[in-house]
Design a protein around this motif. Structure first.
Motif: not given
Length: 306
Positions: A199-219
């Motif tokens: 959960e913490a890593r997902f939330r960090a990705r949501i906040e980080d524009p450099l990592k948002q691409w790592k989150l897909s609808p499947m994720d």
């Protein structure tokens, strides 16, 4: 310009040493940059964390040196090595793969990260599309997710039938035994993280524009189905860990420790030895009196902003 003048003031031997040192530091900076990116959202490090960070860099460079020795042996011996990396989304598989391959020759060690199967591939024998990526003699292949997609995401998301799921578990032990009998070593890693850590890593990705691409609808959907993935993982480890290719679980909550532990364990699984290389002698550059370097047109030069 001042740097150029400094280099020109040195003897040829001193200049080479300075340039070699800068090249080594530049390589180390690559890992430093990656580390800074990961820790930027975490705030200042305490003394214990700073101490381990120094240990991490020192051990990572040492282990990567061993990976280079392993690579040399694989090439010289004709060994074939397949390493599978599985785990939940954001478990740290990609970071570990990146550090393993970072110093290696991409012609010897390559990463296979297959997309979802297309319409034609869905009609093939399930393992068929993975076979094309298996190593030839003297090669290492790192699978960033593998044929175990069927036991994980396909099962949880309903992308395969119960019959296909059961057929997978009937086939996969024999498929892997076949690979081993043919001379391909198969090493399988599952990266394990906690519910809170994902959960913490997902939330960090949501906040980080450099990592948002790592989150897909499947994720995101996988986050909702945490318990389904847990059961699928437990069944997978139970039904597909065989003596010829057992599963190994990497505790992945601490990314840096997970990488070091994974690399250290991988090195212990391969019976590599030192390979004798002929001494490398840099030849003298040939100078021709009629050679004259032509100036580069100004309109072709990249502006030196930095």
């Amino acid at each position: 310009m001042a740097d150029d003048q400094y280099l020109q003031s040195l003897s040829p031997e001193e200049r080479i040493r300075v340039q070699m040192r800068r090249e080594i530091i530049d390589d180390l900076d690559e890992e430093f940059e990656l580390s800074l990116e990961e820790e930027a959202a975490g705030g200042a490090l305490d003394e214990e964390e700073r101490a381990f960070r120094r240990t991490y860099f020192r051990e990572l460079v040492r282990l990567q040196g061993e990976l280079v020795r392993l690579q040399d042996w694989v090439k010289a011996s004709g060994h074939r090595l397949v390493v599978l990396f599985e785990g939940r989304d954001a478990a740290g598989k990609g970071g570990a793969i990146k550090r393993i391959a970072q110093r290696l020759n991409p012609r010897i060690c390559r990463v296979a990260a297959l997309p979802a199967p297309n319409d034609r591939e869905r009609t093939q024998w399930y393992f068929q599309r993975y076979i094309a990526h298996l190593p030839a003699a003297g090669e290492i292949v790192l699978f960033d997710r593998s044929w175990y997609n069927r036991a994980g995401v396909e099962r949880v998301m309903g992308f395969c039938t119960d019959q296909q799921y059961e057929e997978f578990f009937r086939s996969v032990p024999e498929f892997e035994r076949m690979l081993v009998r043919s001379g391909i070593q198969v090493v399988k890693y599952w990266f394990s993280i906690t519910d809170d850590e994902q959960e913490a890593r997902f939330r960090a990705r949501i906040e980080d524009p450099l990592k948002q691409w790592k989150l897909s609808p499947m994720d995101l959907e996988s986050r909702r189905r945490w318990e389904h993935y847990t059961r699928a993982k437990e069944v997978m480890l139970e039904r597909s860990s065989i003596p010829e290719a057992p599963w190994w679980v990497v505790q992945g909550v601490d990314k840096k420790r997970a990488r070091l532990n994974c690399i250290s364990h991988l090195l212990s699984q391969v019976p590599y030895e030192d390979v004798q290389h002929p001494e490398i002698v840099l030849p003298e550059r040939v100078h021709h009196p009629d050679y004259e370097r032509q100036p580069t047109p100004e309109n072709m030069i990249v502006p030196e902003i930095y």
